[in-house]
Design an enzyme around this catalytic site. Structure first.
Site, PDB file in Angstrom:
ATOM      1  N   ASP A   1      19.274  36.358  65.353  1.00 53.30           N
ATOM      2  CA  ASP A   1      19.010  37.481  64.443  1.00 53.30           C
ATOM      3  C   ASP A   1      17.517  37.784  64.341  1.00 53.30           C
ATOM      4  O   ASP A   1      16.677  37.043  64.854  1.00 53.30           O
ATOM      5  CB  ASP A   1      19.609  37.198  63.056  1.00 53.30           C
TER       6      ASP A   1
ATOM      7  N   ASN B   1      24.659  30.580  50.584  1.00 55.53           N
ATOM      8  CA  ASN B   1      25.923  31.265  50.287  1.00 55.53           C
ATOM      9  C   ASN B   1      26.934  31.176  51.433  1.00 55.53           C
ATOM     10  O   ASN B   1      27.944  31.867  51.426  1.00 55.53           O
ATOM     11  CB  ASN B   1      25.650  32.739  49.931  1.00 55.53           C
TER      12      ASN B   1
ATOM     13  N   HIS C   1      26.342  31.930  54.658  1.00 57.68           N
ATOM     14  CA  HIS C   1      26.173  32.853  55.790  1.00 57.68           C
ATOM     15  C   HIS C   1      25.774  32.111  57.066  1.00 57.68           C
ATOM     16  O   HIS C   1      25.145  31.063  57.013  1.00 57.68           O
ATOM     17  CB  HIS C   1      25.202  33.996  55.471  1.00 57.68           C
TER      18      HIS C   1
ATOM     19  N   GLU D   1      26.703  37.874  56.150  1.00 54.75           N
ATOM     20  CA  GLU D   1      26.781  37.561  54.725  1.00 54.75           C
ATOM     21  C   GLU D   1      28.230  37.563  54.241  1.00 54.75           C
ATOM     22  O   GLU D   1      29.070  38.297  54.786  1.00 54.75           O
ATOM     23  CB  GLU D   1      25.999  38.634  53.937  1.00 54.75           C
TER      24      GLU D   1
HETATM   25  C1  GLP Z   1      18.314  32.583  57.263  1.00 54.67           C
HETATM   26  C2  GLP Z   1      18.726  32.856  58.731  1.00 54.67           C
HETATM   27  C3  GLP Z   1      19.844  31.954  59.164  1.00 54.67           C
HETATM   28  C4  GLP Z   1      19.532  30.561  58.676  1.00 54.67           C
HETATM   29  C5  GLP Z   1      19.648  30.511  57.179  1.00 54.67           C
HETATM   30  C6  GLP Z   1      19.205  29.198  56.547  1.00 54.67           C
HETATM   31  O1  GLP Z   1      18.374  33.689  56.441  1.00 54.67           O
HETATM   32  N1  GLP Z   1      19.083  34.198  59.028  1.00 54.67           N
HETATM   33  O2  GLP Z   1      20.012  32.023  60.574  1.00 54.67           O
HETATM   34  O3  GLP Z   1      20.444  29.650  59.218  1.00 54.67           O
HETATM   35  O4  GLP Z   1      19.052  31.628  56.554  1.00 54.67           O
HETATM   36  O5  GLP Z   1      17.823  29.082  56.539  1.00 54.67           O
HETATM   37  P1  GLP Z   1      17.061  27.743  56.216  1.00 54.67           P
HETATM   38  O6  GLP Z   1      17.279  26.846  57.395  1.00 54.67           O
HETATM   39  O7  GLP Z   1      15.628  28.113  56.049  1.00 54.67           O
HETATM   40  O8  GLP Z   1      17.678  27.161  54.977  1.00 54.67           O
END
Ligand code: GLP
Length: 241
Positions: free
Chosen positions: A66, A135, A137, A142
């Protein structure tokens, strides 16, 4: 059956995840990569293994999950910058063969179609790394009544904007839209390596590992349907499940 590996803390979890990654690399050609705080430690381990000559990225191609929409090119919080900074600049990968999706605005549907065509033209993803949102995702898919199979443009939820605000100077700077691989494309990967640490991810991981439901209200639960998933967590998260 989902394999679960527990590391005592973040560092050990990152090492164990890097071992799973390195093993999968022996037969992988296309790596699916993720950003976020969680995989940073694993990328550091992989860079060290590469520098010691234990693994090579020379033959590898990569696609990322992404990217935010609307950040100027080279912005420090863009996922392209993250990947260069945390992994690509430290390993022997050919950057021309690394791909991060990019959409010029929230109506850029052509960019989504092109990204899926790119993934297909590479022959699909062999190993997909995933983190998980608080959450539930995955990538930027989402929680919702329905989820996209293919790459699409997503309006970020307030919860995700709150969670990602820590990386920006102020909350208003966090982009509100992103381009994200869809859950179908993620599920097409031959193997999935999911990393999560800390109590804050416990509810999402509990639903994946202990809950009986597969629900778009918690996108990570879809992984119950994938035949080859490894989840690497730390003891803090394990204790909160
Ligand atoms: C982000 C990314 C995800 C990631 C998630 C967790 O928004 N788009 O790909 O896995 O949130 O992030 P983190 O590893 O910083 O907790």
């Amino acid at each position: 059956m989902i394999r679960v590996i527990v590391g005592k803390d973040y560092d050990e979890m990152s090492k164990k995840a890097a071992e799973v990654f390195a093993k999968a690399m022996k037969s992988a050609k296309v790596l699916g990569l993720a950003t976020g705080g969680t995989p940073e430690g694993m990328y550091k381990e992989l860079a060290a293994m590469n520098q010691k000559g234990e693994i090579s990225f020379q033959e590898m191609k990569s696609v990322n999950l992404d990217e935010y929409i609307g950040l100027p090119e080279g912005h420090k919080e863009s996922y392209r910058y993250f990947m260069n900074d945390k992994l690509f600049d430290h390993v022997d990968i050919d950057k021309e063969k690394t791909h991060v999706p990019h959409a010029k605005d929230k109506n850029d549907d052509a960019a989504c179609v092109e990204y899926d065509q790119l993934i297909d033209s590479l022959g699909g993803v062999d190993l997909q790394v995933l983190g998980v949102g608080v959450n539930g995702h995955i990538a930027f898919n989402e929680p919702d009544n329905e989820l996209n199979y293919n790459t699409s443009i997503i309006k970020l939820t307030d919860s995700t904007i709150d969670a990602n605000a820590r990386f920006f100077d102020k909350r208003e700077d966090v982009p509100t839209y992103a381009i994200s691989m869809g859950v179908g494309k993620i599920m097409e990967a031959k193997e999935i390596l999911l990393l999560a640490n800390g109590k804050k991810k416990a509810e999402a991981i509990r639903q994946l590992l202990k809950g009986d439901k597969i629900t778009t209200a918690c996108p990570v639960t879809l992984l119950k349907l994938h035949p080859n998933v490894t989840v690497v967590i730390d003891e803090e998260l394990e204790g909160a499940l």
